[in-house]
Scaffold this active site. Structure first.
Site, PDB file in Angstrom:
ATOM      1  N   LYS A 141       0.815  -1.211   0.000  1.00 51.89           N
ATOM      2  CA  LYS A 141       0.000   0.000   0.000  1.00 51.89           C
ATOM      3  C   LYS A 141       0.850   1.263   0.000  1.00 51.89           C
ATOM      4  O   LYS A 141       0.456   2.286  -0.568  1.00 51.89           O
ATOM      5  CB  LYS A 141      -0.939  -0.008   1.198  1.00 51.89           C
ATOM      6  CG  LYS A 141      -2.035  -1.073   1.121  1.00 51.89           C
ATOM      7  CD  LYS A 141      -2.999  -0.914   2.284  1.00 51.89           C
ATOM      8  CE  LYS A 141      -3.762  -2.182   2.583  1.00 51.89           C
ATOM      9  NZ  LYS A 141      -4.736  -2.581   1.572  1.00 51.89           N
ATOM     10  N   GLU A 193      -4.036   7.015   8.211  1.00 54.77           N
ATOM     11  CA  GLU A 193      -4.913   7.664   7.242  1.00 54.77           C
ATOM     12  C   GLU A 193      -6.072   8.269   7.981  1.00 54.77           C
ATOM     13  O   GLU A 193      -6.501   7.737   9.010  1.00 54.77           O
ATOM     14  CB  GLU A 193      -5.505   6.600   6.300  1.00 54.77           C
ATOM     15  CG  GLU A 193      -4.824   6.486   4.977  1.00 54.77           C
ATOM     16  CD  GLU A 193      -5.488   5.436   4.089  1.00 54.77           C
ATOM     17  OE1 GLU A 193      -4.800   4.991   3.186  1.00 54.77           O
ATOM     18  OE2 GLU A 193      -6.654   5.060   4.296  1.00 54.77           O
ATOM     19  N   HIS A 240     -15.732  -6.440   6.016  1.00 52.95           N
ATOM     20  CA  HIS A 240     -14.881  -5.705   5.074  1.00 52.95           C
ATOM     21  C   HIS A 240     -14.754  -6.410   3.733  1.00 52.95           C
ATOM     22  O   HIS A 240     -13.859  -6.117   2.956  1.00 52.95           O
ATOM     23  CB  HIS A 240     -13.462  -5.481   5.634  1.00 52.95           C
ATOM     24  CG  HIS A 240     -13.404  -4.473   6.738  1.00 52.95           C
ATOM     25  ND1 HIS A 240     -13.757  -3.157   6.582  1.00 52.95           N
ATOM     26  CD2 HIS A 240     -13.030  -4.600   8.034  1.00 52.95           C
ATOM     27  CE1 HIS A 240     -13.606  -2.518   7.714  1.00 52.95           C
ATOM     28  NE2 HIS A 240     -13.173  -3.371   8.628  1.00 52.95           N
ATOM     29  N   ARG A 246      -5.359  -7.779 -11.102  1.00 54.12           N
ATOM     30  CA  ARG A 246      -5.891  -9.072 -11.574  1.00 54.12           C
ATOM     31  C   ARG A 246      -7.326  -8.886 -12.022  1.00 54.12           C
ATOM     32  O   ARG A 246      -7.895  -7.816 -11.881  1.00 54.12           O
ATOM     33  CB  ARG A 246      -5.866 -10.081 -10.431  1.00 54.12           C
ATOM     34  CG  ARG A 246      -6.600  -9.514  -9.235  1.00 54.12           C
ATOM     35  CD  ARG A 246      -6.811 -10.520  -8.133  1.00 54.12           C
ATOM     36  NE  ARG A 246      -7.133  -9.888  -6.871  1.00 54.12           N
ATOM     37  CZ  ARG A 246      -8.322  -9.475  -6.503  1.00 54.12           C
ATOM     38  NH1 ARG A 246      -9.349  -9.603  -7.315  1.00 54.12           N
ATOM     39  NH2 ARG A 246      -8.533  -8.909  -5.325  1.00 54.12           N
TER      40      ARG A 246
HETATM   41  P1  ADP Z   1      -7.643  -4.413   2.085  1.00 55.42           P
HETATM   42  O1  ADP Z   1      -6.444  -4.423   1.191  1.00 55.42           O
HETATM   43  O2  ADP Z   1      -7.397  -5.095   3.386  1.00 55.42           O
HETATM   44  O3  ADP Z   1      -8.906  -4.844   1.390  1.00 55.42           O
HETATM   45  P2  ADP Z   1      -8.392  -1.611   1.788  1.00 55.42           P
HETATM   46  O4  ADP Z   1      -7.430  -0.509   1.944  1.00 55.42           O
HETATM   47  O5  ADP Z   1      -8.843  -1.962   0.402  1.00 55.42           O
HETATM   48  O6  ADP Z   1      -7.814  -2.900   2.538  1.00 55.42           O
HETATM   49  O7  ADP Z   1      -9.668  -1.330   2.662  1.00 55.42           O
HETATM   50  C1  ADP Z   1     -10.700  -2.289   2.867  1.00 55.42           C
HETATM   51  C2  ADP Z   1     -11.984  -1.596   3.306  1.00 55.42           C
HETATM   52  O8  ADP Z   1     -11.757  -0.853   4.526  1.00 55.42           O
HETATM   53  C3  ADP Z   1     -12.501  -0.558   2.309  1.00 55.42           C
HETATM   54  O9  ADP Z   1     -13.343  -1.120   1.329  1.00 55.42           O
HETATM   55  C4  ADP Z   1     -13.249   0.391   3.223  1.00 55.42           C
HETATM   56  O10 ADP Z   1     -14.528  -0.140   3.479  1.00 55.42           O
HETATM   57  C5  ADP Z   1     -12.439   0.376   4.513  1.00 55.42           C
HETATM   58  N1  ADP Z   1     -11.444   1.496   4.560  1.00 55.42           N
HETATM   59  C6  ADP Z   1     -10.205   1.523   4.042  1.00 55.42           C
HETATM   60  N2  ADP Z   1      -9.595   2.707   4.241  1.00 55.42           N
HETATM   61  C7  ADP Z   1     -10.472   3.478   4.927  1.00 55.42           C
HETATM   62  C8  ADP Z   1     -10.433   4.830   5.450  1.00 55.42           C
HETATM   63  N3  ADP Z   1      -9.382   5.623   5.319  1.00 55.42           N
HETATM   64  N4  ADP Z   1     -11.549   5.265   6.088  1.00 55.42           N
HETATM   65  C9  ADP Z   1     -12.634   4.464   6.242  1.00 55.42           C
HETATM   66  N5  ADP Z   1     -12.726   3.208   5.799  1.00 55.42           N
HETATM   67  C10 ADP Z   1     -11.661   2.704   5.132  1.00 55.42           C
END
Ligand code: ADP
Length: 505
Positions: free
Chosen positions: A119, A203, A238, A295
């Site tokens: 990330k 974040e 999630h 992917r």
């Molecule tokens: P992963 O790689 O574990 O899937 P992500 O960064 O894609 O992690 O985040 C997964 C989920 O977590 C997102 O779809 C969202 O619902 C929530 N999320 C991620 N970042 C934030 C944020 N900054 N604020 C609120 N919710 C978040």
């Protein structure tokens, strides 16, 4: 490199293996299935032109065996390997090995997978392009002072994330300053033990986020297009469970802006192939880059429905070195598509897997219904893998018609032997928040209780209930009107019942 692919090894299982093989067959390309003992009798194994056993059921002894899969490709004289999603699909080392052996990896370069797989390196790469990022720390935070500097810009609540995290794991929400230090220490040690990398960053926590992602396609000649968005805000744990395209709330301007940002993300890592750029979307309609999945995505069929494209076909053309045969202007949205992931799990019991034998399995059919599955009646849902049975996808002219079609298809779908997410889907598609388009990733937390499922009725049950209601009403009045005007009264009672249904759930 320009090379015609004549045979593909599909390094995956279940519905996605079958889905990839179907396109290959349409293109006149031969297919090789690789399988574990748990899947020896699966439809994808029978569908393939050739099939080679990899090993016992656990994926570490079958679907994750890089060298064995490459060996199968060599032995069967295949030119290419399609990894599907999951398993080895985002493994840069595997992509590299495949190419070193002179085979084609149907996907991006190992370098692009590496950049987007972390990330922090992903954020670093896109920061040189015009892509909005969630406010937060610029890189890994090494000490409390750096964290405080970042929090000064974001305020509370913040999210601590593991750089190497995935699948919703390794995230911690911190509401108050006094809890931060303890939470950060916990997050670092958790990330270290789960991912072997203790790097974390902070974040701003977006309070009411929607998850909207953009599908992109990039060839190896520098052409990149986007295929609009998918809204994936209905999630449990999630993880996505319902997706749709287009999103109910995106304006044409925002769509174009997000599309352009996604194309920039692809350019930032010299992307090649099909990929998905995920954004988080806040209440004020600001969007921020979350991550890129390098992917084919589980939910790709909704994009195929609204664009008329076959993404697997495009992936194969790109892998062959062909330039895209269309430009951004050629792409248009046609109608509306929704997908429900039908999992063998129990919505009544915290969505825990409920594996077993599919005693009865009858798929829905008819206009605008697509079912991507890998099971048949009598088969067992194995405990070793993701418990998804199928993806139920509908396509219709409008969002309202797509929702109605979805409910009809759910009613037609008969699965017994395991619990599934079908009745949960029916609940969502009848819920005013979903119907109005006004929902976020907290849909399940905000609206869903297991008891809701007990008061949801199928169309058939509704008619019976309405008939009952009418006959009770009529017999209490002891009048003869029922036999005269029976039908219209039943209809009225049914719609009355439907209107009042909200009060029950
Ligand atoms: P992963 O790689 O574990 O899937 P992500 O960064 O894609 O992690 O985040 C997964 C989920 O977590 C997102 O779809 C969202 O619902 C929530 N999320 C991620 N970042 C934030 C944020 N900054 N604020 C609120 N919710 C978040």
């Amino acid at each position: 490199m320009n090379m015609e692919i004549k045979k593909i090894v599909v390094a995956n299982r279940g519905e996605i293996a079958l889905r990839i093989m179907r396109t290959a067959r349409e293109m006149g390309i031969a297919t090789v299935a690789v399988y574990s003992d748990a899947d020896a009798h699966s439809p994808f194994v029978r569908f393939a032109d050739e099939a080679v056993r990899l090993g016992p059921a656990p994926s570490s002894q079958s679907y994750l065996l890089m060298d064995s899969i490459i060996e199968v490709a060599k032995q069967t004289a295949a030119q290419a390997i399609h990894p599907g999603y999951g398993f080895l699909s985002e493994n840069a080392h595997f992509a590299e090995k495949v190419e070193k052996e002179g085979l084609i990896f149907i996907g991006p370069t190992a370098a692009a997978i590496r950049i987007m797989g972390d990330k922090l390196s992903a954020k670093e790469a896109v920061s040189h392009f015009d892509v909005p990022l969630v406010p937060g720390s610029a890189g890994a935070i090494k000490n409390l002072a750096e964290a405080q500097e970042a929090i000064g810009r974001t305020g509370f609540p913040v999210l601590i994330k593991a750089a190497a995290g995935g699948g919703g794991k390794g995230m911690r929400i911190v509401e108050r300053a006094e809890d931060f230090e303890e939470q950060m220490n916990l997050a670092v040690s958790e990330a270290q033990s789960a991912f072997g990398d203790g790097s974390v960053f902070v974040e701003k926590y977006v309070g009411s986020p929607r998850h909207i992602e953009i599908q992109i396609l990039a060839d190896s000649h520098g052409n990149v297009v986007h295929l609009f968005e998918r809204e994936c805000s209905v999630q449990r744990r999630h993880q996505k469970v319902i997706e749709e395209a287009p999103s109910a709330i995106l304006s044409a301007e925002l769509r174009a802006e997000m599309g352009a940002a996604a194309v920039n993300v692809a350019r930032s890592c010299n992307y090649r192939g099909a990929g998905t750029v995920e954004f988080i979307f806040d209440e004020n309609h600001n969007f921020f880059f979350l991550e890129m999945n390098t992917r084919l995505q589980v939910e790709h069929p909704v994009t195929e429905c609204i664009t008329g494209m076959d993404l697997v076909r495009e992936m194969i053309y790109i892998a062959e070195g062909k330039p895209l045969s269309f430009s951004q202007e050629d792409l248009k949205i046609h109608g509306h598509s929704i997908e429900l992931r039908v999992y063998a799990e129990s919505p009544r019991n915290n969505f825990l897997p409920d594996i077993g034998t599919l005693r009865e399995y009858r798929r829905p059919d008819g206009p605008g219904v697509r079912v991507d599955d890998g099971f048949e009646e009598g088969m067992e849902v194995p405990i070793y893998y993701d418990p998804m049975i199928s993806k139920l996808v509908v396509h219709a002219q409008t969002r309202t018609a797509a929702i109605e079609r979805m409910i009809r298809a759910i009613d037609e779908y008969k699965i017994t032997g395991v619990e599934t997410t079908l009745d949960f889907g029916r609940f969502v598609f009848q819920h005013p928040a979903f119907v109005s388009g006004d929902f976020d990733t907290h849909f399940v937390k905000n609206y869903f209780q297991p008891e809701n499922l007990d008061s949801i009725l199928t169309q058939e049950e509704e008619e019976v209930a309405a008939l009952l209601a009418v006959s009770i009403l009529e017999s209490s009045k002891s009048s003869s009107r029922v036999s005269k005007g029976g039908q219209p009264q039943v209809k009225n009672a049914t719609s009355e019942w439907k209107r009042n249904r909200g009060a029950l759930s």
